[in-house]
Design a protein around this motif. Sequence first.
Motif, short mmCIF file in Angstrom:
data_model
loop_
_atom_site.label_atom_id
_atom_site.label_comp_id
_atom_site.label_asym_id
_atom_site.label_seq_id
_atom_site.Cartn_x
_atom_site.Cartn_y
_atom_site.Cartn_z
N PHE A 16 36.41 38.10 23.92
CA PHE A 16 36.58 36.75 24.45
C PHE A 16 37.60 36.74 25.58
N ARG A 17 38.74 37.39 25.38
CA ARG A 17 39.76 37.44 26.43
C ARG A 17 39.18 38.00 27.71
N HIS A 18 38.43 39.08 27.59
CA HIS A 18 37.84 39.71 28.79
C HIS A 18 36.83 38.78 29.46
N ALA A 19 35.95 38.17 28.66
CA ALA A 19 34.93 37.27 29.22
C ALA A 19 35.57 36.07 29.90
N GLN B 100 38.70 35.77 31.11
CA GLN B 100 39.46 36.15 32.29
C GLN B 100 38.54 36.58 33.44
N THR B 101 37.32 36.96 33.11
CA THR B 101 36.32 37.25 34.15
C THR B 101 35.78 35.96 34.75
N PHE B 102 35.66 34.94 33.91
CA PHE B 102 35.12 33.65 34.37
C PHE B 102 36.11 32.91 35.26
N VAL B 103 37.38 32.86 34.84
CA VAL B 103 38.38 32.07 35.57
C VAL B 103 38.89 32.84 36.78
N ARG B 104 38.91 32.19 37.93
CA ARG B 104 39.33 32.81 39.18
C ARG B 104 40.78 32.46 39.50
N PRO B 105 41.43 33.28 40.30
CA PRO B 105 42.83 32.98 40.67
C PRO B 105 42.99 31.64 41.39
N THR B 106 41.92 31.18 42.06
CA THR B 106 41.99 29.92 42.80
C THR B 106 41.67 28.70 41.94
N ASP B 107 41.32 28.89 40.69
CA ASP B 107 40.96 27.79 39.81
C ASP B 107 42.19 27.04 39.30
N GLY C 93 46.05 35.56 23.06
CA GLY C 93 46.56 36.31 24.20
C GLY C 93 45.72 36.22 25.45
N ALA C 94 44.95 35.14 25.58
CA ALA C 94 44.10 34.96 26.76
C ALA C 94 44.87 34.23 27.86
N THR C 95 44.58 34.58 29.09
CA THR C 95 45.16 33.92 30.25
C THR C 95 44.04 33.54 31.21
N PRO C 96 44.24 32.61 32.14
CA PRO C 96 45.48 31.88 32.34
C PRO C 96 45.62 30.73 31.35
N VAL C 97 46.84 30.26 31.18
CA VAL C 97 47.07 29.06 30.36
C VAL C 97 46.79 27.85 31.24
N PRO C 98 46.52 26.69 30.65
CA PRO C 98 46.16 25.51 31.45
C PRO C 98 47.24 25.08 32.45
#
Length: 196
Positions: free
Chosen positions: A96-99, A101-108, A125-130
């Motif tokens: 889940f963490r990998h999926a 972090q792949t979905f969310v972009r640095p510009t989001d 332990g998933a990022t980014p936080v809201p």
Amino acid sequence: GRLRRATGPPRPSINIPSALIHDIDNVVVAYGEASFGAKGKHQADQSPVYWVAQRLGTDESFECAIKPQQLMRTGFLQYLQLNEEDFEQPLSAEAFRHAWQTFVRPTDTLCVYNESTGRLLERVGATPVPDVVLKSVNVHQGSRKLHNVIRSLDLTPPTVSQKGRAGARLANAIAFVQYLHQHPLAADSRSSISSH
């Protein structure tokens, strides 16, 4: 020449986050369902079991079941408006963490309604936080529960592909983000910047 004083408590100003005032194409709205809390177990110890999100500019969606730490009882599945088939191939916390972090972009800009939703990400332990917690935005004097906010503002949630209670709550949060973006104060802020 008497001064007249306003009576009653002052109304809070509407504190619309700047990320929602301007371009919201890169706003990702997310919602997560937590594991069923055992008796005497602190809510902060709960892990995500179902996670949904949508990027507003492209309508790209994210939806997955996450392997629960304990058996999902029928009554709890009904509460989530999901079924056993939805949990036939759940992702591990690591997957889940990998999926995610792949979905969310640095510009989001990541938006959730409640702080507790963001804590679910921290729990695994998933990022980014809201970036934005929507419940902190003052829009009316009534209940801050999301479904009550949607009802009081007479908003129509969009149709989303995500299932269950999570999908319905995601749709409500998206409707609230769109309302804030279209709010007159947000429009005034955009026009004042464009006029300079």
